[in-house]
Motif scaffolding. Sequence first.
Motif, PDB file in Angstrom:
ATOM      1  N   LEU A 191       0.844  -1.207   0.000  1.00 41.77           N
ATOM      2  CA  LEU A 191       0.000   0.000   0.000  1.00 41.77           C
ATOM      3  C   LEU A 191       0.879   1.258   0.000  1.00 41.77           C
ATOM      4  O   LEU A 191       0.601   2.220  -0.724  1.00 41.77           O
ATOM      5  CB  LEU A 191      -0.933  -0.023   1.220  1.00 41.77           C
ATOM      6  N   ALA A 192       1.934   1.239   0.797  1.00 43.37           N
ATOM      7  CA  ALA A 192       2.819   2.418   0.863  1.00 43.37           C
ATOM      8  C   ALA A 192       3.441   2.709  -0.507  1.00 43.37           C
ATOM      9  O   ALA A 192       3.577   3.866  -0.910  1.00 43.37           O
ATOM     10  CB  ALA A 192       3.909   2.198   1.909  1.00 43.37           C
ATOM     11  N   ALA A 230     -10.211   0.488   5.550  1.00 38.80           N
ATOM     12  CA  ALA A 230      -9.037   0.721   6.414  1.00 38.80           C
ATOM     13  C   ALA A 230      -7.833   1.183   5.578  1.00 38.80           C
ATOM     14  O   ALA A 230      -7.067   2.050   6.019  1.00 38.80           O
ATOM     15  CB  ALA A 230      -8.696  -0.550   7.184  1.00 38.80           C
ATOM     16  N   ASP A 231      -7.678   0.599   4.368  1.00 40.52           N
ATOM     17  CA  ASP A 231      -6.576   1.043   3.496  1.00 40.52           C
ATOM     18  C   ASP A 231      -6.732   2.532   3.171  1.00 40.52           C
ATOM     19  O   ASP A 231      -5.760   3.297   3.198  1.00 40.52           O
ATOM     20  CB  ASP A 231      -6.580   0.252   2.183  1.00 40.52           C
ATOM     21  N   ILE A 235      -4.414   5.770   3.834  1.00 41.20           N
ATOM     22  CA  ILE A 235      -3.997   6.717   2.779  1.00 41.20           C
ATOM     23  C   ILE A 235      -4.354   8.146   3.199  1.00 41.20           C
ATOM     24  O   ILE A 235      -3.547   9.074   3.054  1.00 41.20           O
ATOM     25  CB  ILE A 235      -4.662   6.328   1.437  1.00 41.20           C
ATOM     26  N   ALA A 236      -5.558   8.321   3.739  1.00 37.78           N
ATOM     27  CA  ALA A 236      -5.977   9.662   4.165  1.00 37.78           C
ATOM     28  C   ALA A 236      -5.064  10.178   5.269  1.00 37.78           C
ATOM     29  O   ALA A 236      -4.682  11.356   5.278  1.00 37.78           O
ATOM     30  CB  ALA A 236      -7.431   9.619   4.637  1.00 37.78           C
ATOM     31  N   GLN A 237      -4.680   9.280   6.183  1.00 40.97           N
ATOM     32  CA  GLN A 237      -3.765   9.696   7.254  1.00 40.97           C
ATOM     33  C   GLN A 237      -2.417  10.105   6.680  1.00 40.97           C
ATOM     34  O   GLN A 237      -1.835  11.117   7.078  1.00 40.97           O
ATOM     35  CB  GLN A 237      -3.561   8.551   8.243  1.00 40.97           C
ATOM     36  N   TRP A 238      -1.922   9.324   5.738  1.00 43.12           N
ATOM     37  CA  TRP A 238      -0.629   9.681   5.117  1.00 43.12           C
ATOM     38  C   TRP A 238      -0.734  11.031   4.423  1.00 43.12           C
ATOM     39  O   TRP A 238       0.183  11.843   4.502  1.00 43.12           O
ATOM     40  CB  TRP A 238      -0.215   8.608   4.111  1.00 43.12           C
TER      41      TRP A 238
END
Length: 247
Positions: A191-192, A230-231, A235-238
Amino acid sequence: MAKLLTPVTLGGVTLKNRVVMPPMCMYDVAKEDGLPTAFHHAHYGARAIGGVGLIIQEATAVDPVGRLTSHDLGIWNDEQAQALTGLVAEVHALGAKMGIQLGHGGRKAADEAQPVAPSAVPYDEQGTFATPHELSLDEIKATVQSFADAAKRADQAGYDVIQLHAAHGYLINQFLEPTTNLRTDSYGGSLAKRFEFLKEIVIAIQAVTSLPIWVRLSVTAYADHQNSIADYQQIAQWCGTPRCKSH
Ligand SMILES: Cc1cc2nc3c(=O)[nH]c(=O)nc-3n(C[C@H](O)[C@H](O)[C@H](O)COP(=O)(O)O)c2cc1C
């Protein structure tokens, strides 16, 4: 409801009310040059007169190859930015704030003979959309730069908010989703790594403008969608991490 018509400040931008018009493609650029027409002036001006606090302009292409259709607005050159300056000034004069959604259709650029994407996976098997060319590393860098150049033009044109179109199966979303991103380099895999393209775009935009950057994500089922809620929370947090860097 009681608060709907009261001011709110989001990312340093104060809106006179909480009514936000979402981006909606109008496919009304008959000359296929990406320039706004009398239609766009009437369309957005009417919403401003109607009292909307923030208008987010329809998906506007950062690169001609990324137009969802050839009738989309564009901001890949200075002539377009100059024309959009007049549109933004009108909307401001009519009392609304104005954002712009920066977009790239990737494999869903419907009128492109040779669209581009993270991987050579066509949008459909029926041949309605051409099989995309897999972006090289240099082409990815150039596309990131197109987003940054577009954001700089948008800032100069007077927009109040930049919104990135990372939803609906378009290019950024194609990088985020494992079904459309089959890359084995630094832009694919975990994901990252699938987030890397969006991350570089956010960082590149932050380098050229201090406008707030909103990111539109498709969080629940969309075509070829595998990432979980959750993914997308991750992403939103990043995206919200200062300078988008510390993950
Ligand atoms: C004609 C039309 C064009 C649209 N174009 C865009 C677009 O350019 N960018 C985008 O993110 N969403 C686009 N959408 C989706 C809308 O922004 C919005 O999410 C959708 O109409 C659902 O509205 P709601 O969220 O109020 O239910 C479009 C929707 C319509 C009906």
